[in-house]
Motif scaffolding. Structure first.
Motif, PDB file in Angstrom:
ATOM      1  N   UNK A   3       0.850  -1.213   0.038  1.00 55.29           N
ATOM      2  CA  UNK A   3      -0.144   0.077   0.068  1.00 55.29           C
ATOM      3  C   UNK A   3       0.790   1.185   0.040  1.00 55.29           C
ATOM      4  N   UNK A   4       2.028   1.273   0.761  1.00 56.91           N
ATOM      5  CA  UNK A   4       2.706   2.380   0.706  1.00 56.91           C
ATOM      6  C   UNK A   4       3.637   2.706  -0.302  1.00 56.91           C
ATOM      7  N   UNK A   5       3.961   1.739  -0.975  1.00 58.30           N
ATOM      8  CA  UNK A   5       4.810   1.574  -2.368  1.00 58.30           C
ATOM      9  C   UNK A   5       3.912   2.177  -3.379  1.00 58.30           C
ATOM     10  N   UNK A   6       2.606   1.793  -3.439  1.00 55.91           N
ATOM     11  CA  UNK A   6       1.619   2.362  -4.305  1.00 55.91           C
ATOM     12  C   UNK A   6       1.259   3.822  -4.182  1.00 55.91           C
ATOM     13  N   UNK A   7       0.978   4.107  -2.862  1.00 58.85           N
ATOM     14  CA  UNK A   7       0.561   5.557  -2.694  1.00 58.85           C
ATOM     15  C   UNK A   7       1.762   6.240  -1.833  1.00 58.85           C
ATOM     16  N   UNK A   8       2.895   6.044  -2.004  1.00 56.02           N
ATOM     17  CA  UNK A   8       3.962   6.781  -1.279  1.00 56.02           C
ATOM     18  C   UNK A   8       3.863   8.511  -1.268  1.00 56.02           C
ATOM     19  N   UNK A   9       3.411   8.961  -2.473  1.00 51.64           N
ATOM     20  CA  UNK A   9       3.599  10.286  -2.715  1.00 51.64           C
ATOM     21  C   UNK A   9       2.608  11.041  -2.134  1.00 51.64           C
ATOM     22  N   UNK A  10       1.055  10.552  -2.276  1.00 48.04           N
ATOM     23  CA  UNK A  10      -0.024  11.202  -1.432  1.00 48.04           C
ATOM     24  C   UNK A  10       0.339  11.073   0.048  1.00 48.04           C
ATOM     25  N   UNK A  11       0.761   9.686   0.395  1.00 48.44           N
ATOM     26  CA  UNK A  11       0.933   9.757   1.827  1.00 48.44           C
ATOM     27  C   UNK A  11       1.698  10.698   2.541  1.00 48.44           C
TER      28      UNK A  11
END
Length: 294
Positions: A3-11
């Motif tokens: 999940x973090x790899x996919x959404x790293x920038x938004x996170x």
């Protein structure tokens, strides 16, 4: 991890990273995400081993992981010139070593517990018992993260130095908080043993001693961190603007120290009795219903 790899920038944007810091944050988070499975193993198994009565073994695993991190940080950040990536890699390696230590203990003959699949069975409401205590505890952690995200988003309006100062103040505060969390975690098995055995007299004796110890320890640490806020903040940053924010925030944060000692003891005392609903109310109220709206 995925999940973090996919959404790293938004996170990263969600937790308050600005245009100047988002690339550093994303780089760090991408690497640290690799260590999440090992971090979960390490945290879970340290508590399981502690509940077995092997406090020294649980402590040794934490020391090994943190010591590896401390040793590798300057090597990888400065020696290899990896900067933010170096700090992240050192953190992951520390988690791997810690998890490996706990796994080796649980598959050895020294442990009365087992993680072998052939010994696994789910019965006698084991899952519901775990969830009854685990959900309130995890909610407390989740809400702490959400509240940190919220306050970072608010602080971004005042600039990167304000965010940096706040981050350092939280780290200074965590010196006290982590000691108190350790005390609360340490007494939980003792209280659980007493409660399970129906030994109310010993339960209350442990609880009273823990409350006095927690209050005294937190009071001393609060005074030390309040008076030593300057050197402690300087250890993390040297920017004058960020230092001013850090000093101010650190001294305000640390004022809750003596109350925190009592709080963490009582949280673990409630959880040790298996009281799911009161534990859930306490977890949701402190960080959710009270802190965030205020």
């Amino acid at each position: 991890m995925i999940f973090i790899w996919i959404f790293v920038k938004p996170l990263c944007r969600l937790v308050g990273a600005s245009d100047d810091t988002v690339e550093y944050a994303a780089q760090y988070l991408n690497i640290v995400a690799v260590g999440i499975p090992f971090l979960i193993i390490s945290n879970s198994f340290s508590n399981i081993i502690r509940s077995e009565g092997r406090a020294k073994t649980a402590m040794s695993g934490m020391i090994i992981g943190n010591l590896m991190n401390i040793i590798l940080d300057p090597i990888m950040i400065l020696g290899f010139d990896w900067n933010v990536a170096g700090a992240a890699v050192a953190t992951v390696i520390g988690n791997v070593f810690s998890a490996g230590f706990y796994i080796s203990h649980l598959i050895s003959k020294r442990s009365i517990l087992s993680i072998r699949l052939r010994d696994y069975r789910a019965s006698d409401h084991i899952a519901t018992g775990v969830m009854a205590i685990g959900i309130p505890a995890s909610l407390n952690s989740v809400l702490m993260s959400v509240s940190n995200i919220l306050i970072n988003k608010v602080m971004v309006e005042y600039g990167d130095m304000a965010v940096a100062g706040l981050g350092v103040a939280m780290k200074v505060n965590m010196i006290v908080v982590m000691l108190l969390i350790g005390l609360g975690t340490g007494i939980q098995p003792l209280l659980g043993f007493c409660f399970g055995a129906g030994n109310k007299k010993r339960y209350m004796a442990v609880l009273r001693f823990s409350l006095f110890l927690a209050f005294g320890l937190s009071l001393v640490m609060t005074v030390i961190c309040y008076c030593g806020a300057g050197p402690l903040v300087t250890a993390f940053l040297d920017n004058a603007d960020a230092f001013e924010y850090g000093m101010k925030f650190a001294r305000i944060y640390i004022l809750s120290g003596p109350i925190m000692g009592i709080l963490f003891v009582m949280i673990n005392a409630i959880q040790s009795t298996g009281a799911a609903v009161p534990s859930l109310i306490l977890s949701v109220s402190r960080q959710g219903l009270l802190y965030m709206p205020i």
